[in-house]
Scaffold this active site. Structure first.
Site, PDB file in Angstrom:
ATOM      1  N   ALA A  19       5.391  43.847  16.551  1.00 20.87           N
ATOM      2  CA  ALA A  19       4.876  44.933  17.151  1.00 20.87           C
ATOM      3  C   ALA A  19       5.300  46.171  16.634  1.00 20.87           C
ATOM      4  O   ALA A  19       6.364  46.392  15.937  1.00 20.87           O
ATOM      5  CB  ALA A  19       5.950  44.888  18.619  1.00 20.87           C
ATOM      6  N   HIS A  20       4.516  47.060  16.595  1.00 21.16           N
ATOM      7  CA  HIS A  20       4.729  48.440  15.914  1.00 21.16           C
ATOM      8  C   HIS A  20       3.819  49.533  16.441  1.00 21.16           C
ATOM      9  O   HIS A  20       3.831  50.527  15.989  1.00 21.16           O
ATOM     10  CB  HIS A  20       4.394  48.203  14.319  1.00 21.16           C
ATOM     11  N   ARG A  21       2.987  49.401  17.371  1.00 21.43           N
ATOM     12  CA  ARG A  21       2.183  50.608  18.043  1.00 21.43           C
ATOM     13  C   ARG A  21       3.016  51.433  18.612  1.00 21.43           C
ATOM     14  O   ARG A  21       3.950  51.322  19.312  1.00 21.43           O
ATOM     15  CB  ARG A  21       1.270  49.701  19.368  1.00 21.43           C
ATOM     16  N   GLN A  22       2.688  52.793  18.275  1.00 19.87           N
ATOM     17  CA  GLN A  22       3.415  53.911  18.507  1.00 19.87           C
ATOM     18  C   GLN A  22       3.548  53.883  20.146  1.00 19.87           C
ATOM     19  O   GLN A  22       4.742  54.117  20.321  1.00 19.87           O
ATOM     20  CB  GLN A  22       2.267  54.924  18.205  1.00 19.87           C
ATOM     21  N   ASP A  27       1.628  43.280  19.314  1.00 19.32           N
ATOM     22  CA  ASP A  27       0.572  44.280  19.604  1.00 19.32           C
ATOM     23  C   ASP A  27      -0.209  44.633  18.364  1.00 19.32           C
ATOM     24  O   ASP A  27      -0.970  45.750  18.505  1.00 19.32           O
ATOM     25  CB  ASP A  27       1.367  45.475  20.152  1.00 19.32           C
TER      26      ASP A  27
END
Ligand code: UD1
Ligand code: UDP
Length: 366
Positions: free
Chosen positions: A203-206, A279
């Site tokens: 997961a890394h979506r802003q 994500d």
């Protein structure tokens, strides 16, 4: 001459089949790295794993605000393009490096090819969606991974003769490295994991990790999956997420957090996982290609093909939804057709670019 502009982990991976093809054909090309990603495990690790040649230029722009980072990349790309005067610039995906590369090249009247064109989440709160739309409308050549992507481009009024459906270069990258991953990677042994006896998370979506509420909910959902199935939850964590987990003091009970791993190790983790929760755009595609069910921790996706074939489902970020969709995906049959092509996208794109740079072609219509 072809200029390959890249700057982040997924661009290095998805450009690797293009770079290999340019090398194999001994073409006149160079790599321009923006330096958007710079930590060893987000950047160099992939040049080493994939045995890619060094970039001729690295702008070393590092992290920043959207406008600040994009502006620095634009200025740096412009300098290099003026010096090198390539026939065509290639960019891949939807990052700030892509939009900066496209704008700098187009204003110098250098032709630009956008690889992975036509993806749409229809969610303009995502920085990537803005980058995709602008990149597609400014580029001269659009290499769409699927017919759906081509249709989105046509619906926005983009001329048919600028678009070619090539498949996604991620299929090439997976096929080119799967055997190597089986031979060289030993991360399952190192972590003491058995095939199908763990779940894998990224997961890394802003919009997910920069929000304490969303990040907390995702962590709670992962913990619920861990408790229900008694399976290890393996989470190679993007540096952005690591920073936010620390900033918001998010509890990660039952989750095995580690630094991001190399591509060969990640392929091994993905192909043997019982379930993937993510994500990431690329990870949704790879899980689909590798036949592993995926739960997307978002309420929309620009990869609808993965959902249509039954490989992926949108869970959003609610803890109870994550658990409910995990139950559903684990109970469903796990066989579907990969919608992203048969691994020749890189070859097709390079063949088309050669024709274009020799001035033999103007339309790339597939
Ligand atoms: C970027 C892309 C995103 C892509 C992702 C791939 C944009 C707008 N976003 O997001 O579309 O999915 O790359 O991973 O282009 N950091 C490091 N080391 C690095 C890189 C980043 O520590 O090598 C940390 C920094 O704290 C930085 C943060 O991660 O501020 C975010 O990095 P940035 O490149 O702005 O965005 P990503 O989240 O990586
Ligand atoms: N990946 C990797 N190591 C990791 C996590 C991901 O090699 O620890 C690879 C993964 O195989 C995929 C790519 O990184 O090809 C996806 O990148 P990311 O999720 O950062 O970006 P996105 O695809 O969302 O733009």
């Amino acid at each position: 001459m072809i200029a390959i502009v890249l700057g982040t982990r997924p661009e290095i991976i998805k450009m690797s089949p293009i770079i290999r093809e340019c090398e194999a054909r001994n073409l006149d090309y160079f790599i321009l790295h923006s330096g958007q990603h710079y930590s060893y495990e987000m950047d160099r690790a992939f040049f080493e794993d994939l045995e890619l040649p060094e970039p001729k230029y690295n702008l070393d722009v590092g992290s920043g605000t959207h406008a600040g980072q994009t502006a620095k990349i634009m200025a740096g790309v412009e300098d290099v393009l003026i010096k090198e005067s390539p026939d065509i610039v290639l960019v891949q995906g939807d990052t700030n490096t892509v939009i900066a590369g496209v704008l700098a090249a187009a204003k110098l009247h250098i032709r630009v090819g956008h690889i992975e064109a036509g993806l749409r989440s229809f969610d303009r709160t995502m920085p990537e969606e803005i980058n995709r739309v602008v990149a597609d409308h400014v580029s001269d050549y659009l290499f769409a991974p699927t017919e759906t992507a081509r249709q989105y481009l046509l619906a926005e009024g983009i001329e048919e003769n600028k678009i070619c459906v090539t498949g996604n270069t991620i299929v090439d990258a997976v096929l080119q490295n799967q055997e190597l991953s089986k031979k060289k990677a030993d991360i399952l042994d190192t972590l003491g994991l058995a095939p199908r006896e763990y779940v894998l998370v990224t997961a890394h979506r802003q919009e997910n990790v920069d929000s304490p509420e969303n990040l907390w909910n995702i962590a709670a959902g992962l913990e619920a999956v861990h408790r229900e199935y008694s399976l290890p939850v393996i989470f190679p964590m993007h540096p952005r997420t690591r920073k936010m987990v620390e900033r918001f003091a998010i509890p990660l009970d039952g989750i095995s957090v580690m630094s991001p791993v190399g591509f060969l190790e990640f392929l091994q983790l993905e192909s043997n996982a019982r379930l993937v929760l993510t994500d990431s755009g690329g990870v949704q595609e790879e899980a689909c290609i590798l036949g592993v069910p995926c739960i997307t921790l978002r309420s929309n996706t620009e990869r609808p093909e993965t959902i249509e074939v039954g490989a992926n489902i949108l869970a959003g970020t609610g803890a109870s939804e994550i658990l409910a969709f995990a139950r559903q995906m684990l109970a469903q049959p796990k066989s579907w057709q990969n919608p992203y092509g048969d691994g020749i996208a890189g070859r097709m794109i390079v063949t088309i670019c050669r024709g274009l740079s020799r001035g033999r072609k103007t339309s790339i219509k597939s």
